[in-house]
Every structure is written in structure tokens, then in C-alpha cells.
Design a protein around this motif. Structure first.
Motif, PDB file in Angstrom:
ATOM      1  N   ALA A  59       0.844  -1.198   0.000  1.00  0.00           N
ATOM      2  CA  ALA A  59       0.000   0.000   0.000  1.00  0.00           C
ATOM      3  C   ALA A  59       0.876   1.244   0.000  1.00  0.00           C
ATOM      4  O   ALA A  59       1.992   1.242   0.541  1.00  0.00           O
ATOM      5  N   THR A  60       0.353   2.308  -0.607  1.00  0.00           N
ATOM      6  CA  THR A  60       1.022   3.602  -0.604  1.00  0.00           C
ATOM      7  C   THR A  60       0.383   4.499   0.446  1.00  0.00           C
ATOM      8  O   THR A  60      -0.843   4.639   0.480  1.00  0.00           O
ATOM      9  N   LEU A  61       1.211   5.096   1.281  1.00  0.00           N
ATOM     10  CA  LEU A  61       0.752   6.033   2.304  1.00  0.00           C
ATOM     11  C   LEU A  61       1.131   7.448   1.867  1.00  0.00           C
ATOM     12  O   LEU A  61       2.313   7.733   1.607  1.00  0.00           O
ATOM     13  N   VAL A  62       0.133   8.319   1.739  1.00  0.00           N
ATOM     14  CA  VAL A  62       0.376   9.727   1.446  1.00  0.00           C
ATOM     15  C   VAL A  62       0.399  10.459   2.776  1.00  0.00           C
ATOM     16  O   VAL A  62      -0.544  10.362   3.574  1.00  0.00           O
ATOM     17  N   ILE A  63       1.482  11.203   3.025  1.00  0.00           N
ATOM     18  CA  ILE A  63       1.745  11.778   4.340  1.00  0.00           C
ATOM     19  C   ILE A  63       1.965  13.278   4.221  1.00  0.00           C
ATOM     20  O   ILE A  63       2.685  13.751   3.335  1.00  0.00           O
ATOM     21  N   ARG A  64       1.354  14.013   5.141  1.00  0.00           N
ATOM     22  CA  ARG A  64       1.669  15.440   5.270  1.00  0.00           C
ATOM     23  C   ARG A  64       2.765  15.588   6.315  1.00  0.00           C
ATOM     24  O   ARG A  64       2.542  15.325   7.493  1.00  0.00           O
ATOM     25  N   PRO A  65       3.991  15.986   5.911  1.00  0.00           N
ATOM     26  CA  PRO A  65       5.081  16.076   6.883  1.00  0.00           C
ATOM     27  C   PRO A  65       4.990  17.354   7.701  1.00  0.00           C
ATOM     28  O   PRO A  65       4.323  18.321   7.317  1.00  0.00           O
ATOM     29  N   GLY A  66       5.683  17.352   8.835  1.00  0.00           N
ATOM     30  CA  GLY A  66       5.717  18.533   9.695  1.00  0.00           C
ATOM     31  C   GLY A  66       6.382  19.721   9.027  1.00  0.00           C
ATOM     32  O   GLY A  66       7.050  19.595   7.983  1.00  0.00           O
ATOM     33  N   ALA A  67       6.228  20.887   9.641  1.00  0.00           N
ATOM     34  CA  ALA A  67       6.712  22.136   9.044  1.00  0.00           C
ATOM     35  C   ALA A  67       8.223  22.146   8.849  1.00  0.00           C
ATOM     36  O   ALA A  67       8.732  22.883   7.997  1.00  0.00           O
ATOM     37  N   ASP A  68       8.959  21.347   9.617  1.00  0.00           N
ATOM     38  CA  ASP A  68      10.421  21.364   9.525  1.00  0.00           C
ATOM     39  C   ASP A  68      10.977  20.357   8.520  1.00  0.00           C
ATOM     40  O   ASP A  68      12.191  20.170   8.442  1.00  0.00           O
ATOM     41  N   ALA A  92      13.121   2.035   7.147  1.00  0.00           N
ATOM     42  CA  ALA A  92      13.460   2.958   6.066  1.00  0.00           C
ATOM     43  C   ALA A  92      12.634   2.634   4.829  1.00  0.00           C
ATOM     44  O   ALA A  92      12.547   1.470   4.427  1.00  0.00           O
ATOM     45  N   TYR A  93      12.020   3.666   4.244  1.00  0.00           N
ATOM     46  CA  TYR A  93      11.209   3.483   3.039  1.00  0.00           C
ATOM     47  C   TYR A  93      11.552   4.567   2.023  1.00  0.00           C
ATOM     48  O   TYR A  93      11.681   5.746   2.372  1.00  0.00           O
ATOM     49  N   SER A  94      11.657   4.164   0.756  1.00  0.00           N
ATOM     50  CA  SER A  94      11.935   5.127  -0.309  1.00  0.00           C
ATOM     51  C   SER A  94      10.735   6.026  -0.535  1.00  0.00           C
ATOM     52  O   SER A  94       9.582   5.606  -0.389  1.00  0.00           O
ATOM     53  N   LEU A  95      11.011   7.242  -0.918  1.00  0.00           N
ATOM     54  CA  LEU A  95       9.963   8.191  -1.311  1.00  0.00           C
ATOM     55  C   LEU A  95       9.642   7.937  -2.778  1.00  0.00           C
ATOM     56  O   LEU A  95      10.535   7.900  -3.624  1.00  0.00           O
ATOM     57  N   THR A  96       8.372   7.737  -3.073  1.00  0.00           N
ATOM     58  CA  THR A  96       7.988   7.224  -4.392  1.00  0.00           C
ATOM     59  C   THR A  96       7.555   8.329  -5.356  1.00  0.00           C
ATOM     60  O   THR A  96       6.648   8.141  -6.157  1.00  0.00           O
ATOM     61  N   HIS A  97       8.217   9.464  -5.296  1.00  0.00           N
ATOM     62  CA  HIS A  97       7.859  10.599  -6.155  1.00  0.00           C
ATOM     63  C   HIS A  97       8.966  11.625  -6.051  1.00  0.00           C
ATOM     64  O   HIS A  97       9.863  11.539  -5.195  1.00  0.00           O
ATOM     65  N   GLY A  98       8.893  12.633  -6.909  1.00  0.00           N
ATOM     66  CA  GLY A  98       9.760  13.782  -6.753  1.00  0.00           C
ATOM     67  C   GLY A  98       9.096  14.798  -5.836  1.00  0.00           C
ATOM     68  O   GLY A  98       8.036  14.539  -5.265  1.00  0.00           O
ATOM     69  N   PRO A  99       9.699  15.983  -5.659  1.00  0.00           N
ATOM     70  CA  PRO A  99       9.055  17.030  -4.853  1.00  0.00           C
ATOM     71  C   PRO A  99       7.671  17.355  -5.401  1.00  0.00           C
ATOM     72  O   PRO A  99       7.493  17.550  -6.603  1.00  0.00           O
ATOM     73  N   ARG A 100       6.669  17.399  -4.503  1.00  0.00           N
ATOM     74  CA  ARG A 100       5.284  17.633  -4.913  1.00  0.00           C
ATOM     75  C   ARG A 100       4.884  19.075  -4.624  1.00  0.00           C
ATOM     76  O   ARG A 100       5.305  19.664  -3.641  1.00  0.00           O
ATOM     77  N   ALA A 101       4.028  19.611  -5.492  1.00  0.00           N
ATOM     78  CA  ALA A 101       3.571  20.988  -5.323  1.00  0.00           C
ATOM     79  C   ALA A 101       2.789  21.172  -4.030  1.00  0.00           C
ATOM     80  O   ALA A 101       2.807  22.252  -3.429  1.00  0.00           O
ATOM     81  N   ASP A 102       2.092  20.118  -3.572  1.00  0.00           N
ATOM     82  CA  ASP A 102       1.298  20.245  -2.345  1.00  0.00           C
ATOM     83  C   ASP A 102       2.100  19.962  -1.079  1.00  0.00           C
ATOM     84  O   ASP A 102       1.567  19.989   0.026  1.00  0.00           O
ATOM     85  N   GLY A 103       3.412  19.667  -1.238  1.00  0.00           N
ATOM     86  CA  GLY A 103       4.260  19.449  -0.082  1.00  0.00           C
ATOM     87  C   GLY A 103       4.117  18.093   0.569  1.00  0.00           C
ATOM     88  O   GLY A 103       4.790  17.804   1.567  1.00  0.00           O
ATOM     89  N   ARG A 104       3.253  17.232   0.038  1.00  0.00           N
ATOM     90  CA  ARG A 104       3.065  15.910   0.628  1.00  0.00           C
ATOM     91  C   ARG A 104       4.202  14.976   0.208  1.00  0.00           C
ATOM     92  O   ARG A 104       4.896  15.218  -0.767  1.00  0.00           O
ATOM     93  N   ILE A 105       4.359  13.897   0.961  1.00  0.00           N
ATOM     94  CA  ILE A 105       5.302  12.855   0.605  1.00  0.00           C
ATOM     95  C   ILE A 105       4.553  11.530   0.581  1.00  0.00           C
ATOM     96  O   ILE A 105       3.463  11.426   1.162  1.00  0.00           O
ATOM     97  N   SER A 106       5.117  10.526  -0.083  1.00  0.00           N
ATOM     98  CA  SER A 106       4.470   9.218  -0.085  1.00  0.00           C
ATOM     99  C   SER A 106       5.516   8.121  -0.040  1.00  0.00           C
ATOM    100  O   SER A 106       6.621   8.268  -0.569  1.00  0.00           O
TER     101      SER A 106
END
Length: 373
Positions: A59-68, A92-106
Motif C-alpha cells: 500500500a502507498t501512504l500519502v503523508i503530510r510532513p511537519g513544518a520542519d 526505512a522506506y523510499s519516497l515514491t515521487h519527486g518534490p510535490r507541489a502540495d508538499g506531501r510525501i508518499s
């Protein structure tokens, strides 16, 4: 004779000191964490916003990271901390995208059979779940200026850092149609190995990339093609000698690829998170890293007692009825709870900066251990 006048505390300072006095032994930050856990200056966390199944066990988890959160380069990974059965575990998990405009990570997690953390993340994580984060790291990234003729060899969840690179190179529009490549100079072959076609993570993404000539996909399934034989790699990729290889997958495959490429003096970059397999046993050496002392411990008595017998000065309040004074960070190793038999494991590269905290008064060594003491 001169005198100095102490500055008058501001109302903010007075209010903070009053809050500290009222909440002791907690601090105001503990209460702020309840209402604003992603605020600047707080311990870095992320809030899960959505969970998307990829296969029956991933499964892919879309995460809103903290301000820092400081961002990442495609191909890097992030260490995720999650509390499972009262123990904070890091993976440890790889980030499955490049930098996103909405600031989210997955991240995309594959549930490992008999695993402790990955099945929990895949099957029990829900939106609004808070996860602990560390800043992105890793050198498995495309060089800023380097070769443009590439071969990606991936197996299983080893596709995750590569899909991050590919999505950054060939981003999709809102309609799901790929834009023209940012750099037509890239010539990419992706050799992806999976147990079977239904278990192939991101297969639809890879096929869309191939359909637009962004990549050439070579999909290999163990149940159809058998185990990948690297002796025939030149047949699968005829211009292998002209390509720079990036490989990510299980340790056995990476070892074989490394040997293959070294013998032929071919350029190779690899990524492997779990570099050490920890096997539980009975007893083991316990190394106190800061003290520079190693103690041979049997598996039938607490680490605390055996370390004290060997002359190691250990923190403890157990005999005075003060619990948790004996807790120490374990950077690497396996211990067994003498009450329940439960194992606690700390894997190098996955434990986070604070290690896994264990009570030395109730845990015995179940293999070689390194404690931060």
C-alpha cells in the motif's frame, strides 16, 4: 561602582514559566503536541492523509510532513517511526515521487511475511495516523550531470526509489497523461523482477511510461520466467556495456549483480536497506559503545545484572522501586523479554537516531547487541 538591572521578563516568558509550573512533570510542548503536532520546532512527524492499496500485500501512504521537513531528492529514503505494541520501531522506506507541489510525501510499503512493522503499516494504518519521521537521506539518486543511458534493475519493493526518479523525470498531468520528457536525452531500460504479475508493484505506471516511449520495460516474473539468470543479462539488455546500472532489491540479488558488474568492470549503483540479518539465539555479546566494554551475556539473566557483575556502571532504580531508570537505547541487536519471551530487534539503519529503548532489568541478550551507554 556600576550596577546592572536585570531585564524585566516579558508577559510571554511569565506565561510560559507559569505553564511549566502548572504542568510539571510534563512541559507545555507536550500539550501543544496534542493540538499542533506538525508545528515548526516540534519533533518531526507526519500525518497520514490517505492509504492506497497497490497489490494484495502493498500500500502507498500519502503523508503530510511537519513544518520542519526539508524536502528530498528522488531516490532518497525516509526513516519512519511507528509504535507497535508499545515499542517504537523504525524502518526505512523510499519516497515514491519527486518534490510535490502540495508538499506531501508518499511511501509504498510491502508487508513482509512474519514482519513486525510492515504488516502493521499496510493493514492497520488509517488516515490521521501520526508517524515519526527523520529527514530524507540516501545517495541512490541520479547524478546532476552524468550518464544518460541507464539500466534500472529492480526486484519486489526495490522498484520504489526508481519509480520516484521516473515520476520526477516524466511527471503526469491531472488527466493522467504523461507530459513530454523533460530531457529527451535519457535512454532508460527498466528490468523489473517480481514473483508474479499480480504482485508487481507499480506495473501500471511502468506500462504507461513504456507506452509513451519514456522507458523500455522488461518485466520478469518468477512464476513464468524462473529466477533471473544474470549470465544471460547481455541477451536481455544487448547494450549493457554502454549503460550505467542502478539496482535495488533483496540482498542476494544485489550481491549477484555486484559480482557480475565488478567482473566486467561495469558502473553500478545499489540500494539496500536491510544490510544485516539478525537471528535470535540464546545469549550473546553486549557492547556498551560509549564505555568501550563488551560483556558475554547468557540468555537466562537480565543484561543489567550481568553487566553489573562485569563491573559496568549501569543506570538503575529497580531495587528502590523506581521503574524505567534502567532504560538504554539499543542501536543494534536482539533481546528477549524474560517475562513474556517477546523479542525486540534493532536493525542497523532502521532504528532512528534514538535507537530502540529497552529495559535492561527484564531483557536478556538474544544475540550480539550494541547499547548506547
Amino acid at each position: 561602582m556600576s550596577t546592572s538591572i536585570a531585564p524585566t521578563p516579558t508577559w510571554r516568558t511569565r506565561a510560559f514559566k507559569l505553564a511549566e509550573a502548572a504542568t510539571t512533570p510534563l512541559v507545555p510542548g507536550d500539550f501543544l503536541d496534542l493540538f499542533a503536532p506538525l508545528r515548526a520546532g516540534a519533533e518531526l512527524r507526519g500525518r497520514v492523509e490517505s492509504v492506497h492499496p497497490e497489490t494484495s500485500d502493498a500500500a502507498t501512504l500519502v503523508i503530510r510532513p511537519g513544518a520542519d521537513w526539508r524536502g528530498h531528492v528522488p531516490g532518497q529514503y525516509v526513516r519512519i517511526g511507528v509504535d507497535v505494541d508499545g515499542v517504537r520501531c523504525w524502518r526505512a522506506y523510499s519516497l515514491t515521487h519527486g518534490p510535490r507541489a502540495d508538499g506531501r510525501i508518499s511511501i509504498t510499503v510491502k508487508a513482509v511475511p512474519d514482519g513486525h512493522v510492515s504488516p502493521y503499516l499496510v493493514r492497520h494504518t488509517r488516515p490521521v495516523t501520526l508517524l515519526h519521521l527523520e529527514q530524507a537521506t540516501g545517495e541512490f539518486v541520479l547524478p546532476v550531470s552524468g550518464p544518460r543511458k541507464l539500466l534500472f534493475i529492480t526486484a519486489g519493493s526495490g522498484i520504489t526509489p526508481v519509480i520516484g526518479m521516473l515520476r520526477n523525470l516524466y511527471p503526469a498531468t491531472d488527466s493522467g497523461v504523461l507530459r513530454l520528457p523533460r530531457s529527451a536525452a535519457y535512454d532508460i531500460v527498466v528490468l523489473h523482477v517480481a514473483p508474479s504479475e499480480p504482485e508487481s508493484i507499480f506495473l501500471d505506471d511502468l506500462r504507461r511510461l513504456e507506452a509513451t516511449d519514456a522507458i523500455r520495460l522488461v518485466a520478469r516474473y518468477d512464476d513464468q520466467h524462473g529466477i533471473l539468470d544474470l549470465d544471460h543479462l547481455d541477451e536481455i539488455v544487448p547494450d549493457l556495456a554502454e549503460r550505467t546500472t542502478f539496482a535495488c532489491g533483496p540482498g542476494g540479488l544485489l550481491d549477484a549483480i555486484t559480482t557480475h558488474h565488478e567482473e566486467r568492470e561495469l558502473p553500478l549503483y545499489t540500494e539496500q536497506f536491510r544490510v544485516t540479518a539478525l537471528v535470535a539465539g540464546e545469549g550473546g555479546t553486549v557492547t556498551f559503545d560509549r564505555a568501550g566494554v563488551t560483556v558475554d551475556c547468557d540468555g537466562g539473566r537480565p543484561i543489567l545484572e550481568q553487566a553489573e557483575d562485569a563491573g559496568v556502571l549501569m543506570p538503575s532504580g529497580c531495587r528502590m522501586g523506581i521503574c524505567y531508570q534502567c532504560v538504554l537505547p539499543m542501536r543494534e541487536g536482539v533481546v528477549r523479554d524474560l517475562r513474556s519471551g517477546e523479542l525486540t530487534v534493532a536493525v542497523p539503519g532502521e532504528t532512528g537516531s534514538d535507537g530502540v529503548r529497552i529495559q535492561t532489568c527484564i531483557n536478556a541478550a538474544a544475540g550480539p547487541c550494541h547499547l548506547d551507554h
